[in-house]
Enzyme design. Structure first.
Site, short mmCIF file in Angstrom:
data_model
loop_
_atom_site.label_atom_id
_atom_site.label_comp_id
_atom_site.label_asym_id
_atom_site.label_seq_id
_atom_site.Cartn_x
_atom_site.Cartn_y
_atom_site.Cartn_z
N CYS A 89 0.82 -1.22 0.00
CA CYS A 89 0.00 0.00 0.00
C CYS A 89 0.85 1.28 0.00
O CYS A 89 1.48 1.58 -1.01
CB CYS A 89 -0.99 -0.05 1.17
SG CYS A 89 -2.35 1.11 0.98
N HIS A 146 -3.70 -5.42 2.13
CA HIS A 146 -3.39 -5.67 3.54
C HIS A 146 -3.99 -7.02 3.88
O HIS A 146 -4.67 -7.65 3.06
CB HIS A 146 -4.04 -4.61 4.43
CG HIS A 146 -3.57 -3.22 4.18
ND1 HIS A 146 -2.36 -2.75 4.62
CD2 HIS A 146 -4.16 -2.17 3.54
CE1 HIS A 146 -2.22 -1.47 4.27
NE2 HIS A 146 -3.30 -1.10 3.61
N1 GLN Z 1 -1.83 6.96 2.83
C1 GLN Z 1 -1.99 6.18 1.64
C2 GLN Z 1 -3.33 6.37 0.95
O1 GLN Z 1 -4.32 6.67 1.57
C3 GLN Z 1 -1.74 4.71 1.91
C4 GLN Z 1 -2.73 4.09 2.84
C5 GLN Z 1 -2.35 2.71 3.34
O2 GLN Z 1 -1.19 2.34 3.34
N2 GLN Z 1 -3.34 1.97 3.81
O3 GLN Z 1 -3.40 6.18 -0.24
#
Ligand code: GLN
Length: 239
Positions: free
Chosen positions: A94, A194
């Site tokens: 992510c 995730h």
């Molecule tokens: N902050 C990033 C986004 O919102 C990644 C989020 C995350 O890693 N869950 O795109």
């Protein structure tokens, strides 16, 4: 510690590791130990330079402000970049895709230069993508459907040096309309999944391990609990 110990780098768990992404390192370690290898997880925090000598690296997701701290640290200590250049496997979850890319724009519209290990850029989507994602892998070595939980505002566009990890069958994935999920370039595999991703996708765990060990194939592990979780999340992703 004997030299034969496989060392798995858990990169910046103090700022990157939403939804238990640190579990990916534990899963890699356990799958090695069950096969008789000595294995350890090396945590690299914001207080440490990033070593380039480990056998495999994992990075987790993060909120925008935390991922910025991680970006700066990886730019200052380029051990991860050097390891990847030598072909050491890296799993990026992510926010880590965004950090390892050319640049990303936060939800508040600020553009941040990335680490430039991946030929991709990330800008906010109109809405946040939250929910189960189910995909069909498109890279050699993976055959089973992949599942994960996605929660990201960023949408990631791939440049010519990068390819997707999979095609989305349910959920959003990279979120830019090309139907792709994840980013693959050299020894780096990035995904928005995730879960932690490797608990649900043992084939992906073993692909990373076989590359780290330099073997074509690893002996299968018969783990009914892992199979049960995989099937349960597949069913959840199809709903
Ligand atoms: N902050 C990033 C986004 O919102 C990644 C989020 C995350 O890693 N869950 O795109």
């Amino acid at each position: 510690m004997a030299d034969s110990t496989v060392r798995i780098g858990l990169v910046l768990p103090d700022v990157m590791g939403t939804y238990g992404d640190g579990g990916n390192a534990l899963i890699l370690r356990q799958r090695l130990r069950l096969r008789g290898y000595d294995a350890e997880v090396v945590e690299i925090t914001l207080s440490d330079p990033v070593p380039e000598s480990l056998d495999l690296y994992t990075l987790g997701g993060a909120e925008d402000s935390a991922q910025r701290l991680a970006t700066r640290h990886l730019q200052k200590y380029p051990g991860l970049q050097r390891a990847a250049e030598r072909g050491t496997p890296v799993l990026a979850i992510c926010a880590a895709i965004q950090v390892l890319g050319r640049w990303y724009e936060t939800s508040s519209g600020e553009r941040v230069d990335g680490v430039e290990m991946l030929d991709c850029t990330t800008a906010p989507q109109a809405t946040r993508s939250i929910g189960e994602v189910l995909t069909k892998p498109t890279i050699d070595g993976l055959t089973a459907a992949l599942t994960g939980f996605e929660n990201h505002r960023g949408g990631t566009s791939l440049g010519p040096a990068a390819t997707g990890l999979a095609r989305v069958t349910h959920g959003v994935g990279n979120g830019v309309g090309d139907g792709l999920e994840g980013v693959v370039q050299g020894s780096v595999i990035g995904t928005y999944m995730h879960g932690p991703a490797l608990a649900r996708n043992p084939e992906l765990a073993d692909l990373l391990l076989s590359r780290a060990l330099g073997v074509d194939e690893l002996p299968p592990l018969d783990l009914p609990e892992v199979e049960k979780l995989r099937k349960e999340r597949l069913a959840a992703g199809r709903r």
